[in-house]
Design an enzyme around this catalytic site. Structure first.
Site, mmCIF file in Angstrom:
data_model
loop_
_atom_site.group_PDB
_atom_site.id
_atom_site.type_symbol
_atom_site.label_atom_id
_atom_site.label_comp_id
_atom_site.label_asym_id
_atom_site.label_seq_id
_atom_site.Cartn_x
_atom_site.Cartn_y
_atom_site.Cartn_z
ATOM 1 N N LYS A 1 40.235 48.546 48.210
ATOM 2 C CA LYS A 1 39.608 49.679 47.505
ATOM 3 C C LYS A 1 40.035 51.019 48.110
ATOM 4 O O LYS A 1 40.170 52.011 47.397
ATOM 5 C CB LYS A 1 38.081 49.542 47.538
ATOM 6 C CG LYS A 1 37.540 48.318 46.800
ATOM 7 C CD LYS A 1 37.569 48.502 45.302
ATOM 8 C CE LYS A 1 36.775 47.396 44.595
ATOM 9 N NZ LYS A 1 36.839 47.499 43.135
ATOM 10 N N TYR B 1 32.179 52.083 50.271
ATOM 11 C CA TYR B 1 32.779 51.866 51.596
ATOM 12 C C TYR B 1 34.297 52.066 51.597
ATOM 13 O O TYR B 1 34.949 51.825 52.602
ATOM 14 C CB TYR B 1 32.382 50.502 52.179
ATOM 15 C CG TYR B 1 32.650 49.278 51.339
ATOM 16 C CD1 TYR B 1 33.941 48.811 51.137
ATOM 17 C CD2 TYR B 1 31.608 48.565 50.752
ATOM 18 C CE1 TYR B 1 34.194 47.671 50.383
ATOM 19 C CE2 TYR B 1 31.844 47.426 49.989
ATOM 20 C CZ TYR B 1 33.139 46.990 49.812
ATOM 21 O OH TYR B 1 33.383 45.875 49.064
HETATM 22 C C1 HXC Z 1 36.657 32.642 52.737
HETATM 23 C C2 HXC Z 1 37.803 32.336 50.744
HETATM 24 C C3 HXC Z 1 36.589 32.441 50.006
HETATM 25 C C4 HXC Z 1 35.371 32.639 50.745
HETATM 26 C C5 HXC Z 1 38.216 32.113 48.617
HETATM 27 N N1 HXC Z 1 38.753 32.136 49.832
HETATM 28 N N2 HXC Z 1 36.889 32.296 48.687
HETATM 29 N N3 HXC Z 1 37.826 32.456 52.096
HETATM 30 N N4 HXC Z 1 35.457 32.749 52.092
HETATM 31 N N5 HXC Z 1 34.196 32.758 50.138
HETATM 32 C C6 HXC Z 1 40.153 31.956 50.156
HETATM 33 C C7 HXC Z 1 40.624 30.560 49.757
HETATM 34 O O1 HXC Z 1 40.313 29.612 50.752
HETATM 35 C C8 HXC Z 1 42.123 30.768 49.635
HETATM 36 O O2 HXC Z 1 42.706 30.802 50.907
HETATM 37 C C9 HXC Z 1 42.233 32.175 49.074
HETATM 38 O O3 HXC Z 1 40.975 32.816 49.374
HETATM 39 C C10 HXC Z 1 42.426 32.216 47.594
HETATM 40 O O4 HXC Z 1 41.372 31.514 46.996
HETATM 41 P P1 HXC Z 1 41.486 30.930 45.525
HETATM 42 O O5 HXC Z 1 40.144 30.450 45.119
HETATM 43 O O6 HXC Z 1 42.629 29.983 45.439
HETATM 44 O O7 HXC Z 1 41.942 32.245 44.760
HETATM 45 P P2 HXC Z 1 41.637 32.767 43.349
HETATM 46 O O8 HXC Z 1 41.303 31.656 42.405
HETATM 47 O O9 HXC Z 1 42.728 33.656 42.999
HETATM 48 O O10 HXC Z 1 40.255 33.596 43.554
HETATM 49 C C11 HXC Z 1 40.236 34.910 44.066
HETATM 50 C C12 HXC Z 1 38.921 35.195 44.799
HETATM 51 C C13 HXC Z 1 37.706 34.726 43.987
HETATM 52 C C14 HXC Z 1 38.854 36.676 45.094
HETATM 53 C C15 HXC Z 1 38.943 34.435 46.113
HETATM 54 O O11 HXC Z 1 36.512 34.960 44.720
HETATM 55 C C16 HXC Z 1 37.626 35.435 42.669
HETATM 56 O O12 HXC Z 1 38.314 35.048 41.729
HETATM 57 N N6 HXC Z 1 36.796 36.468 42.519
HETATM 58 C C17 HXC Z 1 36.720 37.286 41.291
HETATM 59 C C18 HXC Z 1 35.356 37.732 40.995
HETATM 60 C C19 HXC Z 1 34.694 38.465 42.096
HETATM 61 O O13 HXC Z 1 34.987 38.274 43.281
HETATM 62 N N7 HXC Z 1 33.744 39.299 41.766
HETATM 63 C C20 HXC Z 1 33.022 40.079 42.756
HETATM 64 C C21 HXC Z 1 33.566 41.395 42.743
HETATM 65 S S1 HXC Z 1 32.286 42.456 43.239
HETATM 66 P P3 HXC Z 1 44.026 29.965 51.300
HETATM 67 O O14 HXC Z 1 44.215 30.259 52.729
HETATM 68 O O15 HXC Z 1 43.737 28.542 50.993
HETATM 69 O O16 HXC Z 1 45.104 30.554 50.425
HETATM 70 C C22 HXC Z 1 32.919 43.701 44.073
HETATM 71 C C23 HXC Z 1 31.885 44.766 44.327
HETATM 72 C C24 HXC Z 1 31.949 45.349 45.688
HETATM 73 O O17 HXC Z 1 34.038 43.748 44.420
HETATM 74 C C25 HXC Z 1 30.757 46.219 46.025
HETATM 75 C C26 HXC Z 1 29.508 45.429 46.370
HETATM 76 C C27 HXC Z 1 28.333 46.224 46.809
#
Ligand code: HXC
Length: 286
Positions: free
Chosen positions: A166, A150
């Site tokens: 992306k 996407y």
């Molecule tokens: C809404 C959210 C949220 C959710 C986090 N936030 N999760 N908002 N829905 N599910 C918000 C929080 O409230 C916070 O907002 C801000 O995001 C930062 O969150 P933190 O947890 O403090 O940040 P951090 O620890 O840095 O985590 C980053 C992250 C987390 C992206 C939010 O999910 C992560 O670490 N992910 C890494 C692994 C991952 O996502 N893997 C999947 C990738 S797969 P505020 O307002 O309080 O600051 C992929 C494939 C795509 O990309 C293709 C698929 C088909």
């Protein structure tokens, strides 16, 4: 087509290489002779990942580095350390990503920033430090960016930060492929469709019925296998692809083609029934 020395003499850093697709690529590269460095935020995950990569190794060294790709200074320090540990660095896979499902009107600025920082700024940080090292050393090198299907033309509802991040990474791939070709640096991208990994699935798959819907969109009738993606990554990183740069290869079992105007007909009846129907239409015409 690959041999145990396809990536001999390579030292490749894979960001987010402790799990999921990053780990699969790391294991494959290690099995084909490459030294492997992985980085990520969680030491325990990296430690376990490094053990799994070592199991596959064919003579290379495996090391892990705790680093958040959002932190430019930390990325710089990590690459200095990698080069000190291995003597050189020849490849980079920008794989670290963040993503979650959210209605865009409900996103907080912090949520948007967290994902774009990891995906776009993180990829820039690693690419910028690595590119400067290669240019300074007059060394050829390779960068592979993980994007998504996407990123290119459709964007995607409910994953706005990821789609924006992306798309930026894809633009960076093409911009730098041209700009840095003169230094012997190649940049390519892989756009994976759905590959079930723990990280992606727990954040992006609402429930079982959504998963069924997801699967039904893939004409190949199945999800991708990590090994298939790892093979593509190796090819693009290896000398077999030495004239390919600025390319984005989609690997999705045909999922992106779902918009084809008459594709829906396939869902109306089993194929044999459809064929009979098409023939009866033909007869009517003739
Ligand atoms: C809404 C959210 C949220 C959710 C986090 N936030 N999760 N908002 N829905 N599910 C918000 C929080 O409230 C916070 O907002 C801000 O995001 C930062 O969150 P933190 O947890 O403090 O940040 P951090 O620890 O840095 O985590 C980053 C992250 C987390 C992206 C939010 O999910 C992560 O670490 N992910 C890494 C692994 C991952 O996502 N893997 C999947 C990738 S797969 P505020 O307002 O309080 O600051 C992929 C494939 C795509 O990309 C293709 C698929 C088909």
């Amino acid at each position: 087509m690959f041999t145990s020395d396809t990536l001999k003499d390579e030292t490749i850093l894979i960001t987010g290489g402790g799990s999921g697709l990053g780990l699969a690529m790391a294991r494959k590269c290690a099995s084909l002779g490459s030294n492997i460095a992985i980085c990520g935020r969680t030491e325990e995950k990296l430690q376990k990942g490094a053990e799994k990569i070592k199991e596959m190794g064919s003579g290379g060294t495996v090391r892990y580095y705790v680093a958040d790709v959002r932190d430019y200074d930390r990325v710089k320090e990590m690459m200095r350390q990698i080069i000190a540990d291995f003597g050189k660095m020849t490849g980079l896979v920008n794989n670290a990503a963040g993503n979650f499902l959210s209605a865009s009107e409900d996103l907080s600025p912090g949520g948007f920033k967290a994902v774009v920082d990891i995906v776009l700024h993180g990829s820039f940080n690693c690419t910028h430090v690595f590119g400067n090292y290669l240019i300074g050393e007059e060394r050829a090198g390779n960068i592979l960016n993980m994007v998504t299907t996407y990123a290119e033309s459709t964007g995607s509802a409910f994953v706005l930060p990821s789609a924006c991040g992306k798309a930026g990474v894809l633009a960076m791939t093409r911009s730098l492929a041209y700009e840095w070709a003169t230094y012997g640096i190649r940049l390519n991208a892989i756009a994976p469709g759905p590959f079930p990994t723990e990280g992606a699935w727990e954040r992006l798959m609402p429930d079982e019925s959504a998963e069924k819907k997801f699967l039904s969109k893939i004409p190949a009738g199945r999800y991708g296998d990590k090994e298939e993606l790892a093979n593509l990554a190796v090819f693009l990183m290896s000398d077999m692809a030495s004239y390919i740069t600025g390319e984005c290869v989609v690997i999705d079992g045909g999922e992106r083609l779902a918009a084809g105007q008459f594709n829906f007909i396939d869902k109306l009846a089993p194929r044999e029934k459809l064929k009979e129907f098409f023939k009866s239409m033909h007869k009517r015409e003739g």
